[in-house]
Scaffold this motif. Sequence first.
Motif, mmCIF file in Angstrom:
data_model
loop_
_atom_site.group_PDB
_atom_site.id
_atom_site.type_symbol
_atom_site.label_atom_id
_atom_site.label_comp_id
_atom_site.label_asym_id
_atom_site.label_seq_id
_atom_site.Cartn_x
_atom_site.Cartn_y
_atom_site.Cartn_z
ATOM 1 N N SER A 558 44.958 29.955 31.924
ATOM 2 C CA SER A 558 44.156 30.947 32.629
ATOM 3 C C SER A 558 44.656 32.350 32.328
ATOM 4 C CB SER A 558 44.204 30.690 34.143
ATOM 5 O OG SER A 558 43.632 31.760 34.854
ATOM 6 N N ILE A 630 38.508 40.125 44.953
ATOM 7 C CA ILE A 630 37.862 39.099 44.137
ATOM 8 C C ILE A 630 38.894 38.371 43.288
ATOM 9 C CG2 ILE A 630 36.215 38.723 42.262
ATOM 10 C CD1 ILE A 630 34.562 40.997 43.362
ATOM 11 N N ASP A 631 39.861 39.116 42.736
ATOM 12 C CA ASP A 631 40.938 38.486 41.959
ATOM 13 C C ASP A 631 41.729 37.519 42.821
ATOM 14 O OD1 ASP A 631 40.220 40.019 39.757
ATOM 15 O OD2 ASP A 631 41.587 41.640 40.282
ATOM 16 N N LYS A 633 40.726 35.937 45.520
ATOM 17 C CA LYS A 633 39.888 34.772 45.811
ATOM 18 C C LYS A 633 39.821 33.839 44.609
ATOM 19 C CE LYS A 633 35.082 33.512 46.738
ATOM 20 N NZ LYS A 633 33.705 34.006 46.958
ATOM 21 N N ASN A 634 39.579 34.392 43.430
ATOM 22 C CA ASN A 634 39.469 33.568 42.222
ATOM 23 C C ASN A 634 40.781 32.872 41.901
ATOM 24 O OD1 ASN A 634 36.811 34.368 41.931
ATOM 25 N ND2 ASN A 634 37.279 36.012 40.500
ATOM 26 N N ASN A 637 41.260 29.949 44.431
ATOM 27 C CA ASN A 637 40.381 28.822 44.113
ATOM 28 C C ASN A 637 40.821 28.117 42.839
ATOM 29 O OD1 ASN A 637 38.807 29.368 46.355
ATOM 30 N ND2 ASN A 637 37.353 30.637 45.224
ATOM 31 N N PHE A 638 41.205 28.889 41.817
ATOM 32 C CA PHE A 638 41.624 28.286 40.551
ATOM 33 C C PHE A 638 42.866 27.425 40.735
ATOM 34 C CE2 PHE A 638 44.685 28.713 37.028
ATOM 35 C CZ PHE A 638 44.019 27.969 36.058
#
Length: 868
Positions: A558, A630-631, A633-634, A637-638
Amino acid sequence: MQKCNTNCVEKPLSKGFKKLGRIVGKYPWVFFVLPMIISAGFGVGFYFLNDREANDIEEQFTPKNGPAKSERAFIKENFPQSEQFSSLRLYTEGTFASLIAVHPINILNLDSFEELVKLDHKVKQIRVNDSKLTFSDLCAKENGECVLNPILDLMNASINDNTLIDFPWHGREFIGTAIGGVSTYSNNTIQSAQAIRMFYYLKEDQKNETDLWLKKFIQTLSEDANLNMISVSYFTSISRAEEFETNPQTVIPLFSVTYFLAITFSIVSCIRLDCVRNKVWVATFGVLSAGLAVLTSFGLLLFCGMPFVMTVASSPFLILGIGVDDMFIMISCWQKTNVRDEVEDRMAETYQEAAVSITITTLTNVLAFYIGLMTPFGSVQSFCMYTGTAILFCYIYNITFFGAFLALNGRREGSNRHWLTFRKVETPNSDNKGNACSVGGAYDHQTGAEEEMPINVFFKKYYGPFLTKPWTKVFVILIYLGYLAGSIYGCFQMQEGIDLKNLAPDDSYVASYYDNEDRYFSEYGPFVMLVIKNENFQYWEESAQANLNTCLNKFVSSNMVATNMTISWLGSYISYGNGLGLNLTDEKGFMENLPLFLLLSGLRQDVNISNGKILASRIFIPTVNIITAIDEKNMLNFFRETASTCGQNMDLMVYHPAFIFYDQYAVVVSNTIQNIVVATVAMLVISLLLIPHPLCSLWVTFAIASVIVGVAGFMALWNVNLDSISMINLIICIGFSVDFSAHISYAFVSSEKRTANEQAIDAIYKLGYPIIQGAVSTLVGVVALSAAKSYIFRTFFKIMFLVISFGALHGIMFIPIFLTLFGCCSDSSSVQDEKDQTENGQNRSSKMQMSGKSQQSHPNCSTGSDCS
């Protein structure tokens, strides 16, 4: 067409309130004094305010059932805090103080270094507990020594010995979070840097002393340190909570401004030229009624031990607006009664009409807030409980305390006494129909009702006919389509989660620290723990190691994970064994050599061994470029999705202390939607029960959906995130959507007019001014919050402004136009048949004239939530 009869609840309720109104009119002093005594009694509950204050940010602004909290419990159990301190391995943020020193060009120079050393020495000399304890007594320790900042030694070597500093790893030390604004040479050595961050970690088991030291640290850093080369921002582990507590102090001065504006507006909107029927005192006591409701409800909940969260401080502004709106309803219905009747009869008629109306609005608002208790956020639960209860008491006080004063004022009016001096004034006769100082100039001598306000005439003669013109309808529809397009676009721009910086006032030192942190230290994010929970995992088998490496590669692939920076005890152990020629491929050799390796390597805290068996172990994965919500959150989740999919045989878990706050991203949207859906259904049930026309429910649904979409979209365009704060306000949307839409719809479908356009004009005539009154009174109740120094209170103002503005716009523009386009909602044929019957001998119109109201059309009093 036969009209549906759905007034089985509304009709008996109206009769019951009629009896109550007569009792209040007969014994006004009882209902006037008793609420004040009750308020005084429950007001004592404010004595417990300091004990009930709940300013734990984690408890209030993170989901109570968030998965990170159970993950933390597992980490705490399997990897307890060691005497050998390691900030990397903390399962909480820890107890610490931090400072960021900034130089605009390059901080790696001698002058900056000397000022940093001077500042570091000043911090270490801070004394507390009668000057007995310093940093060296309270510091977190490793190998018996305080954990210090190696960056000062690196700076010294770089400046004085021209030693190159590798970045972000210098030897075994990760300095990516200690040096910021870095530019490097091609060999990854530092060329220049703009910021240095230093941490001072303290013991976890001496909370009283460490809290005192941290407060003294804040005080010391806030003083002029005589620094010329660098600027310094600072932060501690208690800063967020302490600054969060100061938020109400920034709003307290606004309370007086708000109440002044609310009282002024109420008085101005209720002024009459008739000096007997002037409603100045009525308006004043209407505002006082809302204040007593807040005092009583808050005191009661404080008595009961309900946590008082800072967000509740915005509640009185809202209660004031709602209370004043209900006051307008009572006054409007009172003005429709016959001034020549006895006070008891006027009160009975007022209650018959107004009490049902404010019952509808109260039930919708109270239910909307109590449904908010379903959310997992403590701040939302506390706000909804206090606000919902306050609205309920506001309703009770309106039909008791305020109603009693309305009756007392009615007695004054009946005896022709001046509103200010209470002296009797001249009674008008046939030659003198009244003047500014006599009774009679402000009521219709035929019906006995007080004369209408000029603005009601404006809505009837000018605005209504203008709005129903064909070209105006086209223009309004275009406006609505533009509104809808902007709302939908804004919904796709919405961001989730609350920025922790926003929990402090704008001028707080915390904001400066967070800004510097984002500017200079955003490249490297947290080291996330990857925990192997399966105690049967065969660490020594090559297949198991290959599976684990495959998982690690999925993480490293990632762009949110840094390469070649993973901290793995297993990888280090295998390299250690290969270097010494140890046999680590069977369980016996693997477990026999492991304790010595963990002792030598300092990785003992990463493996939980019990009875010769590994119960759990952890690896640290570094993240990069985690800058925005947003970072975050992503990334969350990742990591969780990757751990769940690739760790089926290993039972993997990921954790970092920041995940406690990141969990809000996982639930805020779903919980908001859940609350809105449940509350909307509840609103429809109330509408069907209390508004005797089922078609109104369709327009109620439409208005709620339209206003919520509009508020959600435009709040995103106004830089408001979807978080626990804005979730509160979206719940408020539902109640106010019903207030502005349900009754305008009912006024339309039950109108006696022949055509749809005439019905729309009639509905606007009856409700236009009260809607404006209700909207303005509520906005006046919150407008002072726009000047608050706190994001929380400004957000409350922004969303309330959107809710009220869009709700009123739907009520006096969109809904009437849409209703004229759907004739199926009109009962004009049925109404006309009844009118024809009346004209043929029933004389119903004369009865309506004597009573001052229409039996067919309940909303005959000019109220914002008309008298259904």
